[in-house]
Design an enzyme around this catalytic site. Structure first.
Site, PDB file in Angstrom:
ATOM      1  N   LEU B  51     -32.098  55.505 -66.552  1.00  0.00           N
ATOM      2  CA  LEU B  51     -32.634  54.724 -67.244  1.00  0.00           C
ATOM      3  C   LEU B  51     -34.401  54.494 -67.479  1.00  0.00           C
ATOM      4  CD1 LEU B  51     -31.781  52.017 -64.112  1.00  0.00           C
ATOM      5  CD2 LEU B  51     -33.301  51.924 -65.645  1.00  0.00           C
ATOM      6  N   GLU B  53     -35.705  53.208 -70.797  1.00  0.00           N
ATOM      7  CA  GLU B  53     -36.270  52.786 -72.402  1.00  0.00           C
ATOM      8  C   GLU B  53     -36.558  53.224 -73.356  1.00  0.00           C
ATOM      9  OE1 GLU B  53     -35.802  50.447 -70.106  1.00  0.00           O
ATOM     10  OE2 GLU B  53     -33.946  50.031 -70.375  1.00  0.00           O
ATOM     11  N   HIS B 121     -30.498  37.952 -69.763  1.00  0.00           N
ATOM     12  CA  HIS B 121     -29.819  39.136 -70.573  1.00  0.00           C
ATOM     13  C   HIS B 121     -29.601  38.167 -71.985  1.00  0.00           C
ATOM     14  CE1 HIS B 121     -28.845  40.607 -66.817  1.00  0.00           C
ATOM     15  NE2 HIS B 121     -28.641  42.200 -66.960  1.00  0.00           N
TER      16      HIS B 121
END
Ligand SMILES: Cc1ncc(C[n+]2csc(CCOP(=O)(O)OP(=O)(O)O)c2C)c(N)n1
Lengths: 335, 351
Positions: B51, B53, B121
């Site tokens: 996890l 980026e 999101h």
């Protein structure tokens, strides 16, 4: 900061062939003189910014000598930072390229006048482009290492950077991605620790005893070594590289080095004097053991100094890139 | 018909088989999930990354350097922002090295509103992505284009940013993907992972055909003569529907789907605006320093004397996030009514 646990080899013997010692010395001098010329060019206004690696030759020369040079995953990749000229010299690079990059002329082989001094790039030898944001190379190196693991053979990825930069998340990324269980990568993770950020002492910023210790949490083999001793560096690098080549697993090597001209031209690029000069110490040993005489070493330095001065004069006359070339190479074209 | 998530998946399967894609990876991209939007289910080179980026983008750059062909996913565009400097490097590597290195890599990430994704999101990435030179940037608005653009992205030798409009990922297409079976239920049975234990499951891929939507080419999705509407991604279907609805009122709008944001099809836009004299740009990124502002500027500079009304931009509100409540999301980004009203108003504007 506690005194580093430096695992030195015996100071009084020279456990390498005379030929190799002479070669390492030659390359160290060449790299040093190159950097001194680059600094001079900067100070004379023949460049906008200098950053480089005088003080790290004792580590960077052996690194270049031990690399498996070539293009593609069968060979070693180097994800370098901006203090790596000695590694380039040891790989056989012509110093005039660095001068051209300093002068930002069209013939700069690394960037065509687009990038800072010391920002090498050479696809033909798997030298990944150096970029200024600190530590990004640590996020990329696992990518080439993964390709190499799949490719087979003994090519490895080598990533180098400074101590202050290990505070960036990319360093942690490198440890995480290199050591995923079942997916360990053939990567030699190097930190050249000169104990400084730009002006910030590492001892005020880093709680870990040795930066290398951080690898232990990931079950990565680690070692902190004296990178100011080229013989020690050579032997330690050889051992670490052999491990990575054979086991296809990561190794974290922290090399204690000096920073002889401060951080960069931003801090004046003046000789600092209170750091150990790896070249001077090595020359004393070579002389003491009868490998080279003072006279031979002085002549060598003079010869390189003249060579580089002549190259700098030549580069000064070379054209700058044409303005319209800003549009070149935004995208690669299929050949 | 396949939905966009299935289309992306089929394109990636095709790319693994025929275009040399070696790695499809990111958070939860591999088995058992196959991506939080299921776009990578059942793919043979898909794997789960840490996890991280920055690690994902760094890994893609390294793989591309070493001759592999990675497709990296950032789970939500909202989380790509902490990789900006790496994206910048990926975009500048060819230029910075005077053409010595190129990076054939694809980064895919779902963008935008429409699924009540709340503050973290729902972000768009078009303005930011188009601010990073050296990347090609594509954004499909239907499954067939999603398929064809992914094929093109995987054929590229430069970095490609593949933006997936979240709101459209579950919408079925109107055109069939070449090789896709006639029966949607059958397609689902073949390529959608079952619920529950998936350890034994393997997809049964249809015989897919090569179909590439060229990067840099837009498309007229509805021809018209009175006003040009230029959009992409989630807002494109809204524009199409608005234009269809407004036909009853006697407004004849031409709708263009950009499909590629960089390098974009200016010739197509220009030709249409020269014809209609009116143009509305529609997207849902925040309106200040919006990619559409660039298009407005270019329109003014190059087409001023062809214009019958000022060029307009309909975009998301310049607020720090998209709130979870239905009312907040609806008020933050263009909705059907907003688009229809904007076209109507532009079409009737008189000096
Ligand atoms: C991401 C980033 N932040 C800040 C800088 C500015 N900067 C350049 S060099 C440097 C210090 C680096 O120290 P270290 O990592 O120890 O490497 P050294 O230069 O000492 O070899 C800083 C802060 C930068 N280049 N990149």
């Amino acid at each position: 900061m506690p005194k580093p646990r430096l695992l030195n080899r015996d100071e009084d013997s020279l456990p390498l062939d005379r030929e190799l010692l002479v070669r390492m010395h030659d390359l160290m001098v060449k790299a040093r003189v190159l950097e001194e010329r680059l600094i001079q060019m900067y100070k004379q206004g023949h460049g906008y910014f200098w950053i480089g690696g005088p003080g790290e030759e004792a580590f960077n020369v052996p690194l270049g000598l031990l690399m498996k040079k070539g293009q593609g995953p069968a060979y070693d990749y180097l994800h370098a930072h901006y203090r790596q000229s000695a590694t380039m010299m040891a790989l056989g690079e012509d110093p005039i390229g660095a001068l051209r990059q300093m002068k930002n002329v069209a013939a700069d082989p690394y960037s065509g006048g687009r990038n800072f001094a010391g920002h090498f790039s050479k696809r033909e030898w798997n030298i990944a482009p150096v970029s200024s944001p600190i530590e990004v190379q640590y996020a990329m190196a696992p990518g080439t290492a993964l390709a190499q693991k799949r490719h087979g053979g003994d090519g490895i990825s080598i990533v180098t950077g400074g101590d202050a930069g290990t505070a960036e998340g990319d360093f942690a990324s490198c440890l995480v991605w290199s050591s995923r269980p079942g997916n360990e990568l053939p990567i030699l993770i190097i930190v050249t620790n000169n104990k400084w950020g730009i002006s910030t002492p590492g001892e005020t910023q880093h709680g870990e005893t040795h930066i290398a210790d951080r690898g232990k949490a990931f079950n990565i083999r680690t070692k902190t070594i004296d990178g100011n001793d080229p013989i020690n560096s050579y032997l330690e690098l050889k051992e670490a590289m052999e491990y990575v080549r054979k086991e296809r697993k990561p190794f974290l090597l922290e090399a204690m080095v000096s920073r002889l001209y401060g951080h960069s031209s931003a801090s004046g690029a003046n000789f600092v004097g209170n750091e150990q000069d790896c070249l001077a110490v090595f020359e004393e040993r070579l002389e003491k053991h009868g490998i080279l005489t003072r006279k031979e070493m002085d002549e060598l330095r003079n010869r390189y100094t003249e060579d580089m001065a002549a190259m700098a004069r030549q580069v000064r006359e070379e054209p700058l890139p044409a303005p319209e070339t800003i549009w070149n190479h935004i995208f690669a074209e299929r050949k | 018909m396949a939905n966009m998530a299935q289309a992306v998946r089929m394109a990636l399967h095709y790319a693994e088989e025929h275009l040399g894609v070696t790695d499809i990876f990111g958070e939860d991209v591999g088995a058992p999930l196959g991506g939080v939007f299921t776009a990578t289910q059942g793919l043979k080179t898909a794997w789960n990354s840490p996890l991280d980026e920055r690690g994902i983008i760094g890994m893609a750059i390294g793989l591309a350097m070493a001759g592999s062909k990675p497709v990296a996913e950032i789970q939500f565009a909202d989380y790509i922002f902490n990789t900006i400097d790496l994206l910048k490097i990926a975009g500048n590597t060819c230029w910075a090295t005077n053409g010595d290195w190129n990076l054939p890599m694809v980064v895919k990430t779902p963008v935008g509103s429409g699924i009540r994704g709340s503050i973290y999101h729902s972000h768009s990435f078009d303005a930011t992505a188009t601010h990073i030179p050296g990347w090609k940037i594509v954004i499909p608005s239907n499954p067939l284009d999603a398929y064809g653009l992914m094929i093109s992205a995987c054929q590229e030798i430069n970095p490609v940013m593949y933006l997936e409009p979240k709101a459209l990922l579950r919408i079925k297409g109107e055109e069939r993907i070449p090789g896709e079976p006639e029966d949607d239920k059958l397609l689902s049975k073949m390529i959608d992972a079952p619920l529950g234990d998936r350890s034994q499951w393997k997809p049964q891929w249809p015989q897919l055909e090569a179909y590439a939507v060229p990067i840099g080419k837009g498309k007229v999705v509805r021809a018209g003569s009175q006003v040009t509407v230029v959009s992409y991604g989630r807002t494109l279907p809204l524009c199409k529907k608005a234009a269809d609805d407004l036909a009853a009122e006697g407004v004849d709008a031409e709708v263009i789907d950009m499909r590629t944001l960089w390098p974009y099809d200016w010739e197509l836009i220009k030709g249409s605006v020269e014809k209609t004299g009116r143009v509305l740009y529609v997207n849902e990124d925040t309106e200040v320093t919006n990619f559409g502002e660039h298009l407005v500027r270019r329109t003014v500079e190059e087409l001023f004397y062809k214009l019958m009304a000022p060029p307009r931009l309909l975009a998301g509100k310049f607020v720090p996030g998209i709130g979870l409540a239905d009312t907040l999301e609806m008020a933050s980004v263009p909705q059907q009514g907003d688009v229809t009203a904007a076209i109507r108003s532009l079409a009737s504007e008189q000096p």
